[in-house]
Design a protein around this motif. Structure first.
Motif, PDB file in Angstrom:
ATOM      1  N   CYS A 150       6.815   8.506  16.652  1.00 36.57           N
ATOM      2  CA  CYS A 150       5.786   7.674  16.013  1.00 36.57           C
ATOM      3  C   CYS A 150       4.412   7.940  16.647  1.00 36.57           C
ATOM      4  O   CYS A 150       4.307   8.289  17.823  1.00 36.57           O
ATOM      5  CB  CYS A 150       6.132   6.190  16.184  1.00 36.57           C
ATOM      6  N   ARG A 151       3.399   7.752  15.837  1.00 33.17           N
ATOM      7  CA  ARG A 151       2.035   7.752  16.374  1.00 33.17           C
ATOM      8  C   ARG A 151       1.830   6.497  17.202  1.00 33.17           C
ATOM      9  O   ARG A 151       2.316   5.417  16.859  1.00 33.17           O
ATOM     10  CB  ARG A 151       1.026   7.794  15.226  1.00 33.17           C
ATOM     11  N   GLN A 152       1.114   6.630  18.288  1.00 35.67           N
ATOM     12  CA  GLN A 152       0.903   5.516  19.210  1.00 35.67           C
ATOM     13  C   GLN A 152      -0.488   4.896  18.976  1.00 35.67           C
ATOM     14  O   GLN A 152      -1.445   5.642  18.723  1.00 35.67           O
ATOM     15  CB  GLN A 152       1.033   6.006  20.657  1.00 35.67           C
ATOM     16  N   PRO A 153      -0.642   3.597  19.090  1.00 31.97           N
ATOM     17  CA  PRO A 153       0.426   2.602  19.236  1.00 31.97           C
ATOM     18  C   PRO A 153       1.170   2.395  17.911  1.00 31.97           C
ATOM     19  O   PRO A 153       0.586   2.576  16.845  1.00 31.97           O
ATOM     20  CB  PRO A 153      -0.318   1.339  19.662  1.00 31.97           C
ATOM     21  N   ALA A 154       2.429   2.023  17.995  1.00 31.76           N
ATOM     22  CA  ALA A 154       3.281   1.936  16.802  1.00 31.76           C
ATOM     23  C   ALA A 154       3.743   0.497  16.595  1.00 31.76           C
ATOM     24  O   ALA A 154       3.827  -0.298  17.535  1.00 31.76           O
ATOM     25  CB  ALA A 154       4.483   2.859  16.947  1.00 31.76           C
ATOM     26  N   VAL A 155       4.035   0.188  15.335  1.00 29.83           N
ATOM     27  CA  VAL A 155       4.695  -1.074  14.985  1.00 29.83           C
ATOM     28  C   VAL A 155       5.946  -0.701  14.194  1.00 29.83           C
ATOM     29  O   VAL A 155       5.866  -0.035  13.159  1.00 29.83           O
ATOM     30  CB  VAL A 155       3.766  -2.007  14.176  1.00 29.83           C
ATOM     31  N   ILE A 156       7.098  -1.064  14.720  1.00 27.91           N
ATOM     32  CA  ILE A 156       8.387  -0.645  14.157  1.00 27.91           C
ATOM     33  C   ILE A 156       9.066  -1.874  13.564  1.00 27.91           C
ATOM     34  O   ILE A 156       9.258  -2.886  14.249  1.00 27.91           O
ATOM     35  CB  ILE A 156       9.266   0.006  15.239  1.00 27.91           C
ATOM     36  N   ASP A 157       9.422  -1.754  12.296  1.00 27.25           N
ATOM     37  CA  ASP A 157      10.019  -2.874  11.554  1.00 27.25           C
ATOM     38  C   ASP A 157      11.524  -2.928  11.828  1.00 27.25           C
ATOM     39  O   ASP A 157      12.282  -2.067  11.382  1.00 27.25           O
ATOM     40  CB  ASP A 157       9.752  -2.695  10.054  1.00 27.25           C
ATOM     41  N   MET A 158      11.968  -3.956  12.524  1.00 26.93           N
ATOM     42  CA  MET A 158      13.385  -4.197  12.770  1.00 26.93           C
ATOM     43  C   MET A 158      13.821  -5.527  12.132  1.00 26.93           C
ATOM     44  O   MET A 158      14.800  -6.136  12.560  1.00 26.93           O
ATOM     45  CB  MET A 158      13.666  -4.238  14.282  1.00 26.93           C
ATOM     46  N   SER A 159      13.071  -5.963  11.085  1.00 25.87           N
ATOM     47  CA  SER A 159      13.384  -7.254  10.466  1.00 25.87           C
ATOM     48  C   SER A 159      14.750  -7.263   9.801  1.00 25.87           C
ATOM     49  O   SER A 159      15.360  -8.320   9.641  1.00 25.87           O
ATOM     50  CB  SER A 159      12.306  -7.622   9.434  1.00 25.87           C
ATOM     51  N   GLU A 160      15.234  -6.077   9.396  1.00 27.75           N
ATOM     52  CA  GLU A 160      16.561  -5.995   8.782  1.00 27.75           C
ATOM     53  C   GLU A 160      17.634  -5.628   9.791  1.00 27.75           C
ATOM     54  O   GLU A 160      18.797  -5.467   9.423  1.00 27.75           O
ATOM     55  CB  GLU A 160      16.542  -4.978   7.638  1.00 27.75           C
ATOM     56  N   SER A 161      17.272  -5.458  11.060  1.00 31.05           N
ATOM     57  CA  SER A 161      18.242  -5.136  12.119  1.00 31.05           C
ATOM     58  C   SER A 161      17.980  -6.031  13.327  1.00 31.05           C
ATOM     59  O   SER A 161      17.643  -5.551  14.415  1.00 31.05           O
ATOM     60  CB  SER A 161      18.140  -3.658  12.509  1.00 31.05           C
ATOM     61  N   PRO A 162      18.116  -7.356  13.166  1.00 24.85           N
ATOM     62  CA  PRO A 162      17.791  -8.264  14.274  1.00 24.85           C
ATOM     63  C   PRO A 162      18.674  -8.064  15.497  1.00 24.85           C
ATOM     64  O   PRO A 162      18.278  -8.402  16.617  1.00 24.85           O
ATOM     65  CB  PRO A 162      17.974  -9.650  13.658  1.00 24.85           C
ATOM     66  N   ASP A 163      19.880  -7.500  15.298  1.00 29.63           N
ATOM     67  CA  ASP A 163      20.766  -7.291  16.435  1.00 29.63           C
ATOM     68  C   ASP A 163      20.268  -6.194  17.376  1.00 29.63           C
ATOM     69  O   ASP A 163      20.771  -6.050  18.497  1.00 29.63           O
ATOM     70  CB  ASP A 163      22.174  -6.943  15.936  1.00 29.63           C
ATOM     71  N   GLN A 164      19.288  -5.403  16.930  1.00 33.78           N
ATOM     72  CA  GLN A 164      18.761  -4.315  17.756  1.00 33.78           C
ATOM     73  C   GLN A 164      17.543  -4.728  18.568  1.00 33.78           C
ATOM     74  O   GLN A 164      17.058  -3.940  19.398  1.00 33.78           O
ATOM     75  CB  GLN A 164      18.378  -3.123  16.856  1.00 33.78           C
ATOM     76  N   LEU A 165      17.035  -5.934  18.382  1.00 32.90           N
ATOM     77  CA  LEU A 165      15.793  -6.322  19.047  1.00 32.90           C
ATOM     78  C   LEU A 165      15.933  -6.319  20.573  1.00 32.90           C
ATOM     79  O   LEU A 165      15.043  -5.844  21.292  1.00 32.90           O
ATOM     80  CB  LEU A 165      15.362  -7.711  18.570  1.00 32.90           C
ATOM     81  N   ARG A 166      17.044  -6.838  21.074  1.00 30.56           N
ATOM     82  CA  ARG A 166      17.214  -6.905  22.527  1.00 30.56           C
ATOM     83  C   ARG A 166      17.268  -5.510  23.139  1.00 30.56           C
ATOM     84  O   ARG A 166      16.793  -5.271  24.251  1.00 30.56           O
ATOM     85  CB  ARG A 166      18.477  -7.701  22.852  1.00 30.56           C
ATOM     86  N   GLU A 167      17.888  -4.544  22.419  1.00 26.03           N
ATOM     87  CA  GLU A 167      17.975  -3.176  22.929  1.00 26.03           C
ATOM     88  C   GLU A 167      16.593  -2.536  23.050  1.00 26.03           C
ATOM     89  O   GLU A 167      16.339  -1.728  23.945  1.00 26.03           O
ATOM     90  CB  GLU A 167      18.867  -2.332  22.017  1.00 26.03           C
ATOM     91  N   TRP A 168      15.688  -2.903  22.148  1.00 23.55           N
ATOM     92  CA  TRP A 168      14.350  -2.301  22.196  1.00 23.55           C
ATOM     93  C   TRP A 168      13.600  -2.678  23.468  1.00 23.55           C
ATOM     94  O   TRP A 168      12.808  -1.892  23.996  1.00 23.55           O
ATOM     95  CB  TRP A 168      13.540  -2.738  20.978  1.00 23.55           C
TER      96      TRP A 168
END
Length: 387
Positions: A57-75
């Motif tokens: 991704c180009r920095q700074p980035a905003v990554i949409d995880m709204s459909e994968s809430p279970d992955q938020l903690r891993e990020w």
């Protein structure tokens, strides 16, 4: 500084994407996202997949995880510079929207509770790296929202001069009434809503909660319930008429069968009479002497008997024709009446099938499931009033 977005299902946070782009945040292209989804689906280490997506991704980035809430903690474990930007809408709006999509009130409430508790858990454990914001407030005050991003991140954001599409007003319908009812009825849910509001970063001046016109919603619910009851009563009346018509048709069929039996018996009787006359005629012919042996008196007597026999036979045949014609007319009339009854019966059956389909569709509709608690509440009232 990179942000990972998490959101509740009906928050409509994408309305804020122009603001995020104005803040200099870049969304990843479709190809890296698809590659990341394939890696996660294949069971690859989540942190490795996240790191590869972030590197693409180009920095700074905003990554949409709204459909994968279970992955938020891993990020949060991928990079210490990553922050979570968590969006939500008012619980009444979220639960009512889920109910309009066909979910039951209990299922909609359970889904909202599960995700809200997960977002609050992330906030409690990582307060310094989690930003919790109400979408409606950010849309109504875009510059305050951008100031909040500047304050809690390392982004240098200038003022916003364009419009932001606001959220639609809360609909005054049965789904909203049921959502508000469930939220008010449970003290634990009320406490959770209070905690959610307390943990959120304010981006606007405090404002009063949306006031629902409960009388208007209640009146609409009662009207809808009355419409359902009228439909069910019409179905029951149609079923009763069909049953009565079917019983009447059964009686007509029985009368027709009895007429056919009488006609067959009469025909058999006439056939026996004709056979008896023919046998009598044969016997007379056998016992009658030849003309050259019989006297004039005997010949006259024989001729008289034969004439009487022929007259009787002609009378019997005439009576048979008249009786058969009368029975034929009766049978034709009964058959015409039967055809009319059968036509009425088929039409009533079609109407019953149509109304039964309407009843089944009604009982499987969202509005029928939504008004189930109202019907339960109104049942003693409607029973007392005679409905």
């Amino acid at each position: 500084m990179n942000l990972v977005v998490g959101a509740t299902p009906h928050s409509h946070w994408h309305r804020l994407q122009p603001l995020l782009a104005h803040a200099g945040l870049h969304s990843p292209d479709e190809t890296p996202l698809q590659h990341w989804q394939q890696q996660i689906a294949a069971g690859k280490n989540a942190r490795t997949a996240h790191a590869e997506l972030l590197a693409a991704c180009r920095q700074p980035a905003v990554i949409d995880m709204s459909e994968s809430p279970d992955q938020l903690r891993e990020w949060l474990a991928v990079d210490e510079e990553i922050q979570l930007l968590l969006f939500y809408a008012s619980p009444e709006r979220e639960i009512a929207a889920a109910m309009r999509e066909g979910h039951t009130p209990a299922a909609a409430l359970e889904a909202w509770l599960s995700l809200t508790e997960a977002l609050l858990s992330l906030y409690r454990q990582h307060r310094q790296r989690v930003i919790l914001i109400a979408v409606a407030e950010a849309a109504n005050s875009p510059n305050l929202f951008l100031n909040t991003l500047s304050t809690h991140t390392k982004l240098n954001v200038g003022p916003w001069g364009g419009p932001v599409e606001p959220l639609a007003p809360v609909e005054q319908d049965t789904a909203t009434l049921m959502a508000a009812y469930h939220l008010i009825a449970d003290a634990n849910i009320s406490a959770l809503c209070d905690e959610l509001e307390a943990c959120s970063i304010p981006v606007t001046e405090p404002r009063a909660h949306v006031q629902l016109d409960h009388n208007l919603i209640w009146g609409r619910a009662q009207a809808q319930l009355q419409e359902h009851q009228d439909t069910l009563q019409a179905l029951e009346a149609s079923e009763q008429r069909l049953a009565a018509s079917h019983q009447e048709h059964q009686g007509t069929l029985q009368e027709l069968e009895a007429s056919e039996q009488r006609l067959a018996a009469s025909h058999q009787e006439h056939q026996g009479t004709l056979q008896a006359l023919e046998a009598c005629e044969q016997r007379l012919a056998e016992v009658s002497p030849p003309p050259h042996q019989a006297g004039a008196a005997a010949g006259d007597e024989t001729e008289l008997l034969l004439q009487q026999l022929y007259d009787a036979q002609a009378e019997i045949e005439r009576c048979h024709r008249e009786h058969r014609h009368t029975l034929g007319q009766e049978l034709s009339a009964v058959q015409n009446e039967l055809q009319r009854y059968q036509s009425d019966y088929h039409e009533a059956a079609r109407q019953l099938r149509r109304m039964t389909q309407e009843r089944d569709a009604l009982r499987s509709s969202v509005s029928w499931r939504i008004t189930a608690p109202l019907r339960w509440i109104l049942r003693p009232i409607m029973g007392a009033s005679g409905h």
